[in-house]
Design a protein around this motif. Structure first.
Motif, PDB file in Angstrom:
ATOM      1  N   THR A 256       4.245   5.459   2.339  1.00 36.52           N
ATOM      2  CA  THR A 256       2.907   4.275   2.706  1.00 36.52           C
ATOM      3  C   THR A 256       3.394   3.410   3.651  1.00 36.52           C
ATOM      4  OG1 THR A 256       2.390   3.979   0.246  1.00 36.52           O
ATOM      5  CG2 THR A 256       1.653   2.480   1.785  1.00 36.52           C
ATOM      6  N   ASN A 257       2.192   3.217   4.599  1.00 39.02           N
ATOM      7  CA  ASN A 257       2.436   2.325   5.936  1.00 39.02           C
ATOM      8  C   ASN A 257       2.943   0.877   5.243  1.00 39.02           C
ATOM      9  OD1 ASN A 257       2.459   0.366   7.896  1.00 39.02           O
ATOM     10  ND2 ASN A 257       0.274   1.379   8.782  1.00 39.02           N
ATOM     11  N   PRO A 258       3.963   0.274   5.445  1.00 40.67           N
ATOM     12  CA  PRO A 258       4.472  -1.101   5.016  1.00 40.67           C
ATOM     13  C   PRO A 258       3.493  -2.190   5.146  1.00 40.67           C
ATOM     14  CG  PRO A 258       6.369  -0.120   6.318  1.00 40.67           C
ATOM     15  CD  PRO A 258       5.057   0.801   6.591  1.00 40.67           C
ATOM     16  N   LYS A 259       2.420  -1.848   6.210  1.00 35.57           N
ATOM     17  CA  LYS A 259       1.129  -3.058   6.508  1.00 35.57           C
ATOM     18  C   LYS A 259       0.056  -2.475   5.698  1.00 35.57           C
ATOM     19  CE  LYS A 259       3.124  -4.975  10.659  1.00 35.57           C
ATOM     20  NZ  LYS A 259       2.942  -5.261  12.094  1.00 35.57           N
ATOM     21  N   ASP A 260       0.223  -1.560   4.793  1.00 32.72           N
ATOM     22  CA  ASP A 260      -0.960  -1.226   3.941  1.00 32.72           C
ATOM     23  C   ASP A 260      -1.591  -2.257   3.409  1.00 32.72           C
ATOM     24  OD1 ASP A 260      -2.423   1.083   2.474  1.00 32.72           O
ATOM     25  OD2 ASP A 260      -1.922  -0.601   1.098  1.00 32.72           O
ATOM     26  N   PRO A 261      -2.855  -2.673   3.354  1.00 30.43           N
ATOM     27  CA  PRO A 261      -3.270  -4.001   2.883  1.00 30.43           C
ATOM     28  C   PRO A 261      -3.068  -4.368   1.325  1.00 30.43           C
ATOM     29  CG  PRO A 261      -5.037  -2.719   3.451  1.00 30.43           C
ATOM     30  CD  PRO A 261      -3.895  -2.105   4.058  1.00 30.43           C
ATOM     31  N   VAL A 262      -2.971  -3.079   0.651  1.00 29.53           N
ATOM     32  CA  VAL A 262      -2.589  -3.314  -0.877  1.00 29.53           C
ATOM     33  C   VAL A 262      -1.149  -3.363  -1.171  1.00 29.53           C
ATOM     34  CG1 VAL A 262      -2.984  -2.271  -3.237  1.00 29.53           C
ATOM     35  CG2 VAL A 262      -4.789  -1.996  -1.366  1.00 29.53           C
TER      36      VAL A 262
END
Length: 342
Positions: A256-262
């Motif tokens: 997952t993208n570490p800046k994913d908002p969840v």
């Protein structure tokens, strides 16, 4: 012969010197602004005598394998849970809700049958360090049912498995309880998960719970914050590795993208979050993460309270012997009771 003797003396002197703690304070900034700090930090007298004693304890086992960590954490949680149960009597059941195993913690003298608290435990997302200790005292003090979710653990189950399990239980409880009569809270990994679930519920257009408790957490997996370079899980006790190079909790984050908002709620739209209580302490490695997320809640116009305890390490409230723990439990319980009774 004399040369070998001199070398041996030099090696011994160096070894002995390395074993001696520093006696002076210093701070040197390099060209990058990195601080190279030597600091002598006494045990403060601003905390209870019990807390002062706890700060003198040596670090526990370090560099454990995952299997060793889970075994030792489970054993400790069982012992600590028994101590919690003795001090804060409740009834405990093991059940499943929406196919997810949970601990159903029931007060002996329920006063709010239409309220429920959902606990998501700490443990670094890979073990259970709080399903008893985080739920038993709160159920007793609030006289309210607590559902402690035994969500799937990393690395076998990476993000968003734990959030999905929590949301499944929440959806099911919505069939019985009004959302304004539900609180969601957790410590450490559970604090992080609490914020993640709240963001995801908003994305799903599900009604948000009536209150959140984020107790020593953070909201940004993309970078390390200041306190993580200063403290270990036990504050100044044990090894203090500098958090550089390795991704943040990669076994939980996965691809997952570490800046994913969840995953990292700091990058989410936080407007309209429920009233939230944040708790941390000044030797908590997640002190920075907790206060940064608290400010993000404030900047979004939310009702967000922050309590910072003096000198104590990460998630100190798992130590039931401390007066500060009883104080922290009181703040948590009063907050939930007040918010869900509005």
């Amino acid at each position: 012969m004399q040369l070998r003797h001199l070398i041996a003396v030099a090696v011994l002197t160096t070894t002995l010197h390395a074993q001696q703690p520093p006696q002076t304070n210093s701070s040197i900034l390099d060209a990058n602004g990195t601080a190279h700090v030597t600091r002598v930090v006494p045990v403060p007298t601003t905390i209870s005598s019990e807390a002062q004693t706890s700060l003198r304890r040596p670090a526990g086992a370090e560099n454990q394998s995952l299997a060793e960590r889970r075994t030792s954490t489970d054993a400790w949680q069982t012992r600590a849970g028994q101590a919690s149960l003795k001090a804060y009597p409740v009834k405990i059941e093991s059940i499943t809700i929406a196919g997810v195993p949970v601990r159903n913690i029931l007060p002996l003298d329920p006063q709010h049958p239409d309220h429920v608290l959902i606990n998501v435990h700490g443990g670094g997302f890979n073990s259970d360090s709080g399903s008893f200790t985080e739920s038993i005292p709160i159920a007793n003090l609030t006289h309210t049912r607590v559902v402690s979710i035994l969500y799937r653990l990393a690395p076998e189950h990476q993000f968003p498995a734990a959030a999905d399990d929590t949301i499944a239980v929440y959806r099911n409880l919505l069939k019985t309880y009004k959302p304004t009569h539900i609180a969601l809270y957790g410590t450490s990994a559970g604090a992080i998960l609490t914020a993640e679930v709240a963001v995801r519920l908003k994305q799903l257009n599900l009604p948000l719970p009536g209150a959140l408790g984020i107790f020593s957490g953070m909201g940004d997996f993309s970078q390390y914050a200041d306190s993580e370079a200063l403290f270990s899980l036990r504050g100044f006790t044990g090894s203090l590795p500098v958090p550089e190079g390795k991704p943040h909790d990669e076994e939980y984050v996965g691809t997952t993208n570490p800046k994913d908002p969840v995953l990292s709620p700091l990058y989410a739209d936080l407007h309209g979050m429920p009233p939230t209580l944040f708790i941390t302490s000044t030797r908590d490695l997640l002190l920075s993460g907790t206060t940064i997320l608290h400010r993000a809640f404030l900047q979004s116009g939310n009702n967000a309270q922050l309590i910072v305890f003096e000198a104590l390490p990460h998630a100190f409230w798992n130590d039931i012997s401390l007066p500060e723990t009883k104080e922290a439990y009181g703040y948590m319980a009063n907050f939930f009771t007040q918010q869900l009774s509005r």
